[in-house]
Motif scaffolding. Structure first.
Motif, mmCIF file in Angstrom:
data_model
loop_
_atom_site.group_PDB
_atom_site.id
_atom_site.type_symbol
_atom_site.label_atom_id
_atom_site.label_comp_id
_atom_site.label_asym_id
_atom_site.label_seq_id
_atom_site.Cartn_x
_atom_site.Cartn_y
_atom_site.Cartn_z
ATOM 1 N N ILE A 86 46.980 48.987 32.183
ATOM 2 C CA ILE A 86 46.670 47.603 32.571
ATOM 3 C C ILE A 86 46.444 47.533 34.082
ATOM 4 O O ILE A 86 45.511 46.888 34.555
ATOM 5 C CB ILE A 86 47.816 46.659 32.152
ATOM 6 N N GLY B 242 44.488 44.166 40.607
ATOM 7 C CA GLY B 242 45.254 43.146 41.316
ATOM 8 C C GLY B 242 46.727 43.159 40.961
ATOM 9 O O GLY B 242 47.562 42.683 41.703
ATOM 10 N N PHE B 243 47.038 43.695 39.814
ATOM 11 C CA PHE B 243 48.434 43.716 39.376
ATOM 12 C C PHE B 243 49.116 45.049 39.624
ATOM 13 O O PHE B 243 50.254 45.237 39.252
ATOM 14 C CB PHE B 243 48.518 43.386 37.890
ATOM 15 N N GLY C 123 53.188 46.543 39.875
ATOM 16 C CA GLY C 123 54.205 45.889 39.077
ATOM 17 C C GLY C 123 54.715 46.833 38.010
ATOM 18 O O GLY C 123 53.939 47.511 37.360
ATOM 19 N N TYR D 217 41.346 39.174 40.499
ATOM 20 C CA TYR D 217 42.734 39.629 40.449
ATOM 21 C C TYR D 217 43.438 39.495 41.788
ATOM 22 O O TYR D 217 44.639 39.309 41.857
ATOM 23 C CB TYR D 217 42.803 41.102 40.032
ATOM 24 N N THR D 218 42.662 39.669 42.868
ATOM 25 C CA THR D 218 43.324 39.752 44.163
ATOM 26 C C THR D 218 42.355 39.349 45.276
ATOM 27 O O THR D 218 41.139 39.279 45.069
ATOM 28 C CB THR D 218 43.839 41.198 44.385
ATOM 29 N N LEU E 35 43.141 48.755 34.821
ATOM 30 C CA LEU E 35 42.117 47.796 34.390
ATOM 31 C C LEU E 35 42.089 46.576 35.298
ATOM 32 O O LEU E 35 41.031 46.032 35.621
ATOM 33 C CB LEU E 35 42.445 47.372 32.953
ATOM 34 N N LEU E 36 43.288 46.146 35.698
ATOM 35 C CA LEU E 36 43.413 44.959 36.545
ATOM 36 C C LEU E 36 44.078 45.379 37.855
ATOM 37 O O LEU E 36 45.290 45.251 37.996
ATOM 38 C CB LEU E 36 44.262 43.888 35.863
#
Lengths: 432, 288
Positions: A319, A325-326, A329, B31-32, A322-323
């Protein structure tokens, strides 16, 4: 449980045996998972100045040396009948603890590669002699029906202490803490092993006769398990697989700051406490399952838990890939599941080898069991991890590989059990 | 927000987008970082960072906010749905479609123009007895019917489950808790893959079915102690009593929930260990 009967009858000597065995197991395992597995890496890389790869090679050498020393010790123990001599075993253990005390004192002062190598040789010798002797004490001190719960207590205490009160992963800190812990242990073990105090001599002598009732392990009925039989080799291979899967995954996880700083080395007490509690729960569950189920189902659970744990880790990584921005975490659930799985198999490891042996084979079986499954698996997984690191394999690919291995072992085991049942049914079926 | 926390909302958005007829691969997901949007996009999803529709700019798009911040100072000619994160509509901002807030924070300036605005209503439980106890009555009726049928046709199945649960509460509880939790985690993660969503839903329903099977077995056991010779009726009354007792337990703070969880875990484990009552569970024997 025999324990409750002893408690009700106020039979203090057998109860003391429980305490002695748990204390030795906790101390030995805590020393192993902190000082040996984490402290030596810090010593080699930071103080001696070796590369991480070179230290890993030395650690692999330590594992091999420990295996060789253990097998020699185990075989000698059985051939000379030391498995039933409690005094001898306590004296051997005292020598091992004394050697480890000196080595622990010396370690933070090591600055050269030859000295580091000498430490590895002596350390491997001490560990190799120590674990068959300490595991074989189960035959003297722990009744067969209680081995699962006792193993669970030893695992729970060790991992709770290691996680709830995490130390800085440095050789100096480990050395200071363990020296303080070893000193009273050395004293108590020395007094017990010396046999100079009458009342203690009576206690040790009484404990030394218990092997006549506790000596034959759970899986040695009606006939003892032979070293070359499938009854010994199959659990050996499965335990090897468990250690290998755990070690291969964990080596990469602790090498990834984002994962380790959000779990085992988290500054948050609640996170560490959560992992510590997960370890305790895992150990308790394993203790209950070990007593109530056949061995193969306990293994099925272990592989299932490892497979699920790595699914959680790899899903998070996928994930994050894929993302982006995360990224960074990391769910605390992952480390908690890992803790449950590790406690599960550690509990099994403590109980299994004495249960696959009699007093005539306990030295060899525990030496081969812990040596091959534990130390050889660690040696090989270190080598594989190094290879993957040099091949610049990504974290996701690495953990994916571990996950695949866990799933393969899980389904291989289930398929094996099914085929075994199938053959049994076929044998029972009337011939036309 | 971790991937684990964000993913369920993204799954919801994906399903909403797919159901609206727009191709999912045409979604633009942020996302960011900080972004200013202009022009036309089919669907925009703000999952993190900050997205701004500058003043004097018109965006033709459906917009979903699941994380991060969306600031509308220009015009959005489409619907805006807030599932999480923050939405701010400035005085100069306008949303010609519907602004729907399901969760998160929405701050609309007085001068902003909004086509239509809806909010997820916080519904109070219905005051009537059916509103309060409708689910319980439904459970009693369905499980009572199941108990009636099983008690008459396969009573040994139910007996085996109940006997195993009462004879080995620790083992069944441990197995139930471990299996229930690991399966739950597995099914939830399956749902995240989208591809395995049907399997995940089936699995979760299967877990629920196992729990209800245990309820029926417990109810049947209670029914055997009731003064009636009719096995079907006794089972129905037993199930009713069991469900009412479980409901009452829930009224006790903390302890009630703990006992409820323990009962569910024991039941779940007992059903699994007995293969739905096909045989009684016998622990492994350890030679003394």
């Amino acid at each position: 449980m025999q324990f409750t009967t002893y408690l009700r009858d106020r039979a203090w000597t057998p109860l003391l045996g429980y305490g002695l065995f748990i204390a030795l197991m906790v101390a030995g395992y805590y020393y192993n998972i902190t000082f040996v597995q984490l402290g030596l890496i810090d010593l080699g890389t930071r103080l001696v100045g070796l590369s991480a790869a070179a230290v890993s090679m030395w650690m692999a050498a330590l594992a091999l040396l420990t295996l060789v020393a253990a097998v020699i010790t185990g075989v000698v123990m059985d051939r000379r009948g030391w498995g039933t001599d409690l005094y001898l075993k306590l004296r051997l253990l005292w020598l091992v603890v004394a050697l480890q005390f000196v080595l622990t004192l010396w370690a933070p002062g090591i600055r050269s590669v030859p000295a580091f190598g000498a430490w590895i040789v002596l350390g491997g010798l001490g560990l190799g002699v120590g674990f068959p002797v300490s595991f074989s004490l189960a035959a003297d001190l722990i009744p067969v029906p209680d081995r699962g719960p006792v193993a669970a207590v030893a695992t729970a205490v060790t991992y709770f202490a290691a996680n709830a009160y995490p130390l800085d992963w440095s050789i100096k800190v480990f050395s200071d803490v363990l020296l303080v812990a070893m000193l009273p242990g050395l004293l108590v073990l020395g007094v017990l092993a010396a046999g100079r105090i009458d009342c203690l001599d009576r206690v040790v002598t009484q404990l030394g006769t218990q092997h006549q009732r506790f000596g034959r392990g759970r899986f040695c009925h009606p006939t003892p398990v032979r070293t070359r039989s499938l009854a010994f080799l199959v659990p050996l291979v499965l335990m090897f697989g468990v250690f290998f899967v755990d070690s291969l995954g964990f080596l990469r996880i602790i090498d990834t700051p984002a994962l380790v700083l959000s779990s085992w080395q988290s500054p948050e007490l609640s996170t560490r406490l959560g992992i510590a509690v997960a370890h305790v729960l895992g150990a308790a569950i394993a203790g209950i399952l070990y007593v109530n189920f056949d061995l193969e189902w306990v293994f099925v659970w272990i592989f299932a838990l490892f497979a699920l744990t790595h699914i959680l880790y790899t899903t998070d990584l996928r994930i994050a890939e894929l993302l982006p921005g995360f990224a960074g975490g990391n769910s605390p659930l992952n480390a908690a599941m890992y803790a449950v799985a590790v406690s599960f198999y550690t509990t099994l490891n403590f109980a299994l080898w004495p249960d696959l042996a009699t007093t005539d084979t306990i030295g060899t079986h525990t030496a081969i069991g812990v040596g091959v499954a534990g130390w050889l698996a660690t040696f090989l997984s270190t080598a594989v991890a190094l290879f993957l690191q040099q091949a610049e394999v990504t974290l996701l690919t690495h953990l994916n590989l571990v996950n695949a291995l866990a799933l393969l072992l899980l389904f291989g085991l289930i398929a094996g059990l099914y085929v075994q049942r199938l053959l049994a049914v076929a044998r029972e079926a009337p011939t036309p | 927000m971790t991937p684990t926390e964000a993913l369920p909302l993204l799954v919801v958005v994906t399903l909403l987008v797919a159901s609206s007829g727009v191709a999912v691969d045409q979604m633009t997901v942020t996302y960011t970082g900080d972004h200013a949007v202009d022009g036309r996009e089919d669907v925009s999803v703000v999952a993190g960072g900050t997205v701004t529709v500058p003043a004097d700019t018109t965006v033709q798009s459906q917009v979903y906010v699941v994380g991060g911040t969306l600031t509308v100072a220009g015009t959005v000619t489409g619907d805006v749905t807030v599932l999480g994160g923050n939405l701010t509509v400035a005085d100069t901002g306008a949303i010609t479609g519907t602004l729907e807030t399901l969760a998160g924070t929405t701050d609309v300036a007085d001068g902003a123009a909004i086509g239509e605005r809806t909010r997820l209503p916080v519904t109070e439980p219905a005051a009537g007895p059916f509103g309060q106890y409708g689910a319980l009555v439904f459970q009693i009726l369905t499980l009572g019917l199941a108990a009636w049928i099983l008690a008459r046709r396969r009573p040994t199945f139910l007996e085996n489950v109940a006997r195993t649960a009462t004879a080995h509460p620790v083992v069944t509880g441990v197995v139930g808790a471990l299996a229930g939790l690991t399966l739950l985690v597995l099914f939830v993660y399956m749902a995240f893959t989208l591809l395995l969503l049907p399997v995940s839903i089936l699995g979760l329903l299967g877990e629920l079915a196992v729990v209800f099977y245990a309820y029926v077995a417990f109810g049947h056991r209670i029914g055997t102690h009731l003064p009636t010779a009719h096995t079907g009726l006794a089972a129905v009354l037993g199930v009713t009593g069991f469900l009412l007792a479980l409901e009452l337990l829930g009224r006790i703070p903390l302890l009630g929930a703990v006992v409820q969880i323990a009962v569910v875990a024991i039941g779940f484990g007992a059903v699994l260990l007995t293969f739905f009552g096909l045989r009684e569970f016998h622990p492994a024997t350890i030679p003394q």
